[in-house]
Design a protein around this motif. Structure first.
Motif, PDB file in Angstrom:
ATOM      1  N   UNK A 146       0.843  -1.163   0.000  1.00  0.00           N
ATOM      2  CA  UNK A 146       0.000   0.000   0.000  1.00  0.00           C
ATOM      3  C   UNK A 146       0.891   1.229   0.000  1.00  0.00           C
ATOM      4  N   UNK A 147       0.515   2.180  -0.780  1.00  0.00           N
ATOM      5  CA  UNK A 147       1.237   3.447  -0.867  1.00  0.00           C
ATOM      6  C   UNK A 147       0.312   4.572  -0.435  1.00  0.00           C
ATOM      7  N   UNK A 148       0.814   5.468   0.371  1.00  0.00           N
ATOM      8  CA  UNK A 148       0.071   6.668   0.727  1.00  0.00           C
ATOM      9  C   UNK A 148       0.506   7.728  -0.273  1.00  0.00           C
ATOM     10  N   UNK A 149      -0.412   8.102  -1.173  1.00  0.00           N
ATOM     11  CA  UNK A 149      -0.044   9.045  -2.231  1.00  0.00           C
ATOM     12  C   UNK A 149      -0.286  10.494  -1.835  1.00  0.00           C
ATOM     13  N   UNK A 150      -1.027  10.695  -0.767  1.00  0.00           N
ATOM     14  CA  UNK A 150      -1.324  12.059  -0.344  1.00  0.00           C
ATOM     15  C   UNK A 150      -1.703  12.025   1.128  1.00  0.00           C
ATOM     16  N   UNK A 151      -1.258  12.995   1.864  1.00  0.00           N
ATOM     17  CA  UNK A 151      -1.670  13.152   3.261  1.00  0.00           C
ATOM     18  C   UNK A 151      -1.751  14.640   3.542  1.00  0.00           C
ATOM     19  N   UNK A 152      -2.758  15.003   4.305  1.00  0.00           N
ATOM     20  CA  UNK A 152      -2.919  16.421   4.625  1.00  0.00           C
ATOM     21  C   UNK A 152      -3.585  16.567   5.982  1.00  0.00           C
ATOM     22  N   UNK A 153      -3.048  17.489   6.746  1.00  0.00           N
ATOM     23  CA  UNK A 153      -3.619  17.856   8.027  1.00  0.00           C
ATOM     24  C   UNK A 153      -4.639  18.957   7.756  1.00  0.00           C
ATOM     25  N   UNK A 154      -5.909  18.646   7.935  1.00  0.00           N
ATOM     26  CA  UNK A 154      -6.995  19.593   7.705  1.00  0.00           C
ATOM     27  C   UNK A 154      -7.396  20.209   9.047  1.00  0.00           C
ATOM     28  N   UNK A 155      -8.226  21.240   9.044  1.00  0.00           N
ATOM     29  CA  UNK A 155      -8.581  21.894  10.319  1.00  0.00           C
ATOM     30  C   UNK A 155      -9.130  20.936  11.384  1.00  0.00           C
ATOM     31  N   UNK A 156      -9.991  20.004  10.999  1.00  0.00           N
ATOM     32  CA  UNK A 156     -10.595  19.110  11.991  1.00  0.00           C
ATOM     33  C   UNK A 156     -10.388  17.637  11.700  1.00  0.00           C
ATOM     34  N   UNK A 157      -9.581  17.324  10.708  1.00  0.00           N
ATOM     35  CA  UNK A 157      -9.357  15.923  10.361  1.00  0.00           C
ATOM     36  C   UNK A 157      -7.993  15.768   9.698  1.00  0.00           C
ATOM     37  N   UNK A 158      -7.636  14.525   9.478  1.00  0.00           N
ATOM     38  CA  UNK A 158      -6.380  14.182   8.811  1.00  0.00           C
ATOM     39  C   UNK A 158      -6.765  13.290   7.643  1.00  0.00           C
ATOM     40  N   UNK A 159      -6.339  13.637   6.453  1.00  0.00           N
ATOM     41  CA  UNK A 159      -6.715  12.901   5.240  1.00  0.00           C
ATOM     42  C   UNK A 159      -5.536  12.101   4.713  1.00  0.00           C
ATOM     43  N   UNK A 160      -5.786  10.832   4.424  1.00  0.00           N
ATOM     44  CA  UNK A 160      -4.832   9.969   3.739  1.00  0.00           C
ATOM     45  C   UNK A 160      -5.496   9.438   2.479  1.00  0.00           C
ATOM     46  N   UNK A 161      -4.785   9.466   1.364  1.00  0.00           N
ATOM     47  CA  UNK A 161      -5.287   8.859   0.126  1.00  0.00           C
ATOM     48  C   UNK A 161      -4.357   7.707  -0.206  1.00  0.00           C
ATOM     49  N   UNK A 162      -4.928   6.527  -0.354  1.00  0.00           N
ATOM     50  CA  UNK A 162      -4.155   5.309  -0.572  1.00  0.00           C
ATOM     51  C   UNK A 162      -4.162   4.883  -2.032  1.00  0.00           C
ATOM     52  N   UNK A 163      -3.085   4.236  -2.438  1.00  0.00           N
ATOM     53  CA  UNK A 163      -2.967   3.642  -3.769  1.00  0.00           C
ATOM     54  C   UNK A 163      -2.322   2.271  -3.595  1.00  0.00           C
TER      55      UNK A 163
END
Length: 120
Positions: free
Chosen positions: A1-18
């Motif tokens: 699994x590769x994490x292609x994107x991660x971002x710390x948002x105001x109220x959450x943390x986003x990970x996009x997997x590939x």
């Protein structure tokens, strides 16, 4: 699994997997899930839209993250989860299932208005 994107948002943390190398270790997923858990955010959103399957190790990591976040009064929200990936994840049956929603907008609604009302 590769994490292609991660971002710390105001109220959450986003990970996009590939997808990663078949049979490869899930070190990147483990690392970014730990980072997300330590962020102090009320939710970790994991976008699975690019995945066609889920390794047993990845499923275990997602379940473990889900349980750890629950202990922190936060939640794991899985987004854009293909049917096969959902079956592979839920087939593990390691406790109450993580939240699974169709879109990031639904993830935001689930995170901030889980009972249909505005969060205080």
């Amino acid at each position: 699994m590769t994490v292609v994107y991660h971002e710390l948002l105001p109220d959450s943390y986003l990970l996009i997997l590939a997808p990663g190398r078949p049979g490869g270790p899930e070190a990147a997923l483990a690392h970014w899930l730990k980072c997300a858990q330590r962020s102090g955010k009320s939710a970790v959103w994991v976008d699975c839209g690019m995945l066609s399957s889920l390794s047993d190790e990845a499923a275990h990591l997602l379940w473990a993250s889900h349980m750890q976040l629950r202990e922190q009064h936060a939640q794991l929200v899985l987004v854009h989860v293909p049917e096969r990936v959902q079956r592979e994840l839920l087939g593990q049956e390691l406790g109450p299932a993580p939240c699974i929603v169709p879109t990031l907008l639904d993830a935001a609604r689930q995170t901030f208005w889980p009972d249909g009302s505005l969060a205080a």
